[in-house]
Design a protein around this motif. Structure first.
Motif, PDB file in Angstrom:
ATOM      1  N   MET A   1       0.844  -1.202   0.000  1.00 26.32           N
ATOM      2  CA  MET A   1       0.000   0.000   0.000  1.00 26.32           C
ATOM      3  C   MET A   1       0.877   1.248   0.000  1.00 26.32           C
ATOM      4  N   GLN A   5      -2.415   7.981   1.557  1.00 23.03           N
ATOM      5  CA  GLN A   5      -3.708   7.532   1.045  1.00 23.03           C
ATOM      6  C   GLN A   5      -4.670   8.726   1.059  1.00 23.03           C
ATOM      7  N   LEU A  26      -5.396   0.519   8.397  1.00 21.72           N
ATOM      8  CA  LEU A  26      -3.956   0.571   8.127  1.00 21.72           C
ATOM      9  C   LEU A  26      -3.133   0.518   9.406  1.00 21.72           C
ATOM     10  N   TYR A 139       1.732   5.247   7.685  1.00 21.28           N
ATOM     11  CA  TYR A 139       0.791   5.715   6.668  1.00 21.28           C
ATOM     12  C   TYR A 139       0.236   7.078   7.060  1.00 21.28           C
ATOM     13  N   GLY A 216      -6.118   5.251  -7.022  1.00 24.73           N
ATOM     14  CA  GLY A 216      -6.010   4.014  -6.258  1.00 24.73           C
ATOM     15  C   GLY A 216      -7.180   3.078  -6.475  1.00 24.73           C
ATOM     16  N   MET A 324      -7.737  -3.963   1.701  1.00 20.95           N
ATOM     17  CA  MET A 324      -7.396  -2.548   1.531  1.00 20.95           C
ATOM     18  C   MET A 324      -6.593  -2.054   2.731  1.00 20.95           C
ATOM     19  N   SER A 325      -5.517  -2.744   3.043  1.00 21.33           N
ATOM     20  CA  SER A 325      -4.640  -2.334   4.145  1.00 21.33           C
ATOM     21  C   SER A 325      -3.311  -3.083   4.008  1.00 21.33           C
TER      22      SER A 325
END
Length: 325
Positions: A1, A5, A26, A139, A216, A324-325
């Motif tokens: 990732m 973000q 995340l 992140y 993304g 999604m992490s």
């Protein structure tokens, strides 16, 4: 990732909620995440049921596995004072400029400069390292402006080109763009399974791609549960009223004679079923449109009890489950 973000979406799609859930996802398994707000709405504080965020990085949640979520509400004026202190060591002189209104003038009259400051603060957090040379945050998640202006907001280099072709503001814009256009960044768009949000998502993706900003994923938010399968939808179109009345009567919902309880339930039930069938068809059409965008697609459920802190953790678990992490 990617380490930065960016989350955008049409107003009303729940982009702030998705950004907050993504930050939690995340941060799982010991990671540290910074959740950044740039619009001054204090939406993050409301979601995490905490007091209004000041212009400082503050821990607001602990994720499963011990990871931490910090939050920052970026104020353009205070970010400019930070900038003046960092590059020019103005200190009290910078505060004097604020009192004279110069800071407000710079961030209002020159909106490109404002966006450089807002995005620049987030990018600084992405690049920041501790004394041991490790990144302070694993992140950074930005709750960004809506889809209609996300490309202009992120494409700060073009915005300030006419204002400052040389000098520190120009250099800062270039440094920001090096982060925003790199593999370190991913811009996610939040939508609903409705025509207008989906169309705005498609338009936003086209604009981002034209500006060479890294798109993304697409997150479909507030997806309602499937009540009827294909066989059930076919029955809605074909079942006779009398057969439905007999079925209701057999279930103990009144006699089958005309005027009985079962008979009175038929029309409302059929109306509701037809309404569901129409909505289901529309949602399937929108899923097809989103599928043509050639991007990873994620779906988050509509929470029947409404959004609270427990619901936020539930959405974070769902994002992790979907990768999604």
């Amino acid at each position: 990732m990617s380490r930065l973000q960016v989350v955008s979406g049409k107003g009303g799609t729940g982009k702030t909620t998705v950004a907050a859930a993504l930050a939690l996802a995340l941060a799982t398994t010991g990671k540290r995440t910074l959740l950044v707000e740039v619009e001054g709405r204090q939406g993050i504080a409301q979601l995490f049921e905490t007091e209004a965020l000041p212009y400082e990085e503050r821990k607001i949640a602990v994720a499963p596995g011990g990871g931490e979520v910090y939050a920052l509400a970026i104020d353009a004026e205070l970010a400019l004072l930070d900038y003046l202190q960092m590059f020019y060591k103005l200190g009290s002189a910078g505060r004097a400029l604020k009192k004279l209104g110069a800071v407000d003038f710079a961030t209002t009259v020159a909106p490109g400069v404002r966006d450089v400051l807002l995005t620049g603060k987030a990018c600084e957090a992405v690049r920041r390292k501790d004394r041991a040379g490790r990144f302070v945050y694993d992140y950074v998640v930005m709750d960004a402006p809506p889809t209609g202006r996300i490309t202009r907001f992120l494409n700060v280099n073009d915005e300030v080109a006419g204002l400052a072709r040389i000098g520190p503001i120009h250099n800062q814009a270039q440094a920001v763009m090096r982060v925003l256009k790199s593999a370190e960044t991913a811009v996610h768009l939040v939508t609903l399974l409705e025509e207008m949000p989906v169309q705005e998502t498609a338009d936003g993706i086209a604009e981002l791609r034209a500006a060479r900003l890294p798109v993304g994923r697409v997150v479909v938010n507030m997806v309602r549960p499937q009540v009827l399968d294909a066989a059930g939808l076919e029955l809605v179109r074909s079942v006779p009223r009398t057969a439905l009345a007999r079925s209701l009567s057999s279930a103990g919902l009144g006699g089958a004679r005309r005027g009985g309880n079962a008979e009175r339930l038929v029309d409302p039930l059929l109306a509701q079923a037809h309404e569901y069938a129409e909505r289901y068809a529309l949602e399937q059409e929108q899923r097809s449109v989103l599928g043509e965008l050639d991007l990873p697609l994620h779906e988050l459920p509509l929470l029947a009890e409404g959004m609270d802190l427990a619901g936020l953790y539930e959405l974070a678990r769902e994002l992790r489950k979907q990768g999604m992490s």
